[in-house]
Structure formats: structure tokens, C-alpha cells
Scaffold this motif. Structure first.
Motif, PDB file in Angstrom:
ATOM      1  N   PHE A  62      53.467  43.441  34.394  1.00 17.01           N
ATOM      2  CA  PHE A  62      52.650  44.039  33.339  1.00 17.01           C
ATOM      3  C   PHE A  62      52.148  42.976  32.359  1.00 17.01           C
ATOM      4  CE2 PHE A  62      52.200  46.127  29.189  1.00 17.01           C
ATOM      5  CZ  PHE A  62      51.223  47.053  29.518  1.00 17.01           C
ATOM      6  N   PHE A  63      53.032  42.052  31.972  1.00 19.19           N
ATOM      7  CA  PHE A  63      52.681  41.079  30.954  1.00 19.19           C
ATOM      8  C   PHE A  63      52.099  39.782  31.507  1.00 19.19           C
ATOM      9  CE2 PHE A  63      55.753  43.617  28.482  1.00 19.19           C
ATOM     10  CZ  PHE A  63      54.901  43.965  27.447  1.00 19.19           C
ATOM     11  N   ALA A  64      52.294  39.489  32.792  1.00 23.37           N
ATOM     12  CA  ALA A  64      51.772  38.243  33.353  1.00 23.37           C
ATOM     13  C   ALA A  64      50.275  38.382  33.602  1.00 23.37           C
ATOM     14  CB  ALA A  64      52.482  37.915  34.660  1.00 23.37           C
ATOM     15  N   PRO A  65      49.501  37.371  33.206  1.00 23.77           N
ATOM     16  CA  PRO A  65      48.052  37.444  33.459  1.00 23.77           C
ATOM     17  C   PRO A  65      47.764  37.258  34.943  1.00 23.77           C
ATOM     18  CG  PRO A  65      48.626  35.353  32.451  1.00 23.77           C
ATOM     19  CD  PRO A  65      49.874  36.181  32.463  1.00 23.77           C
ATOM     20  N   ASP A  66      46.710  37.888  35.387  1.00 20.99           N
ATOM     21  CA  ASP A  66      46.321  37.802  36.797  1.00 20.99           C
ATOM     22  C   ASP A  66      45.144  36.838  36.896  1.00 20.99           C
ATOM     23  OD1 ASP A  66      46.128  38.207  39.484  1.00 20.99           O
ATOM     24  OD2 ASP A  66      45.244  40.197  39.353  1.00 20.99           O
ATOM     25  N   TYR A  67      45.458  35.579  37.158  1.00 16.07           N
ATOM     26  CA  TYR A  67      44.421  34.557  37.227  1.00 16.07           C
ATOM     27  C   TYR A  67      43.567  34.706  38.473  1.00 16.07           C
ATOM     28  CZ  TYR A  67      47.106  32.356  33.535  1.00 16.07           C
ATOM     29  OH  TYR A  67      47.752  32.110  32.374  1.00 16.07           O
ATOM     30  N   LEU A  68      44.116  35.211  39.539  1.00 14.92           N
ATOM     31  CA  LEU A  68      43.383  35.344  40.785  1.00 14.92           C
ATOM     32  C   LEU A  68      42.232  36.335  40.634  1.00 14.92           C
ATOM     33  CD1 LEU A  68      43.189  34.534  43.725  1.00 14.92           C
ATOM     34  CD2 LEU A  68      44.738  36.397  44.283  1.00 14.92           C
TER      35      LEU A  68
END
Length: 94
Positions: A62-68
């Protein structure tokens, strides 16, 4: 009275044997309950660990950004522009 004494002794021995058998069954039942409760405790601990791990993973996702996702958006935009530009050039040449 000797017959009565014999019957009394026989009755007392039979009652004591039945009592011993019942006590053995109760002891075995207690041992089985301890085994069951130990297994239940082990499974409960494993279940708690799984739930905590799943919650931690969910919070991380939930908190981790999705760079892909950002990268794919940029790539799709560039690709679509080039593709349509080539189609437009081909149509103009004809």
C-alpha cells in the motif's frame, strides 16, 4: 457367613479393578487432551505468524511507490506517438 464374606471380598476386588480401569482411561484421555492442546497451540502460533506477515506485506504494498507503473506509462506514450506518426507519413506519401 463365610459365603457373605467371600461375596463381599469378590465385590470389593471387582470394584477396585473397575476403578483402576476408569482411572487408566481418564489418564489416557488427559494425555490425549494435552497432545491436542499442544497441537492446537502450535497451529494457533503459526496462524498468528501468517496473519501478521500478510498484514505487513499488505501495508508494504500500500505504501510502497510503484515505479514500474510510471515507466510503462511513459513508454506507452512514446511508442504510440511514433507509431501514429509513421502511419500518417505513409498515408501522405500515397
Amino acid at each position: 457367613m463365610s459365603k457373605m464374606d467371600e461375596l463381599h471380598d469378590l465385590l470389593v476386588t471387582n470394584v477396585s479393578k473397575v476403578t483402576e480401569l476408569l482411572n487408566k482411561k481418564e489418564k489416557e484421555a488427559v494425555k490425549e487432551e494435552k497432545k491436542k492442546s499442544t497441537a492446537g497451540i502450535v497451529f494457533a502460533i503459526i496462524g498468528i505468524i501468517v496473519v501478521v506477515a500478510a498484514a505487513a506485506y499488505g501495508l508494504y504494498r500500500f505504501f510502497a511507490p510503484d515505479y514500474l507503473e510510471d515507466f510503462e506509462d511513459d513508454f506507452d506514450d512514446d511508442f504510440e506517438d511514433d507509431f501514429f506518426d509513421e502511419d500518417d507519413e505513409e498515408e501522405e506519401e500515397k
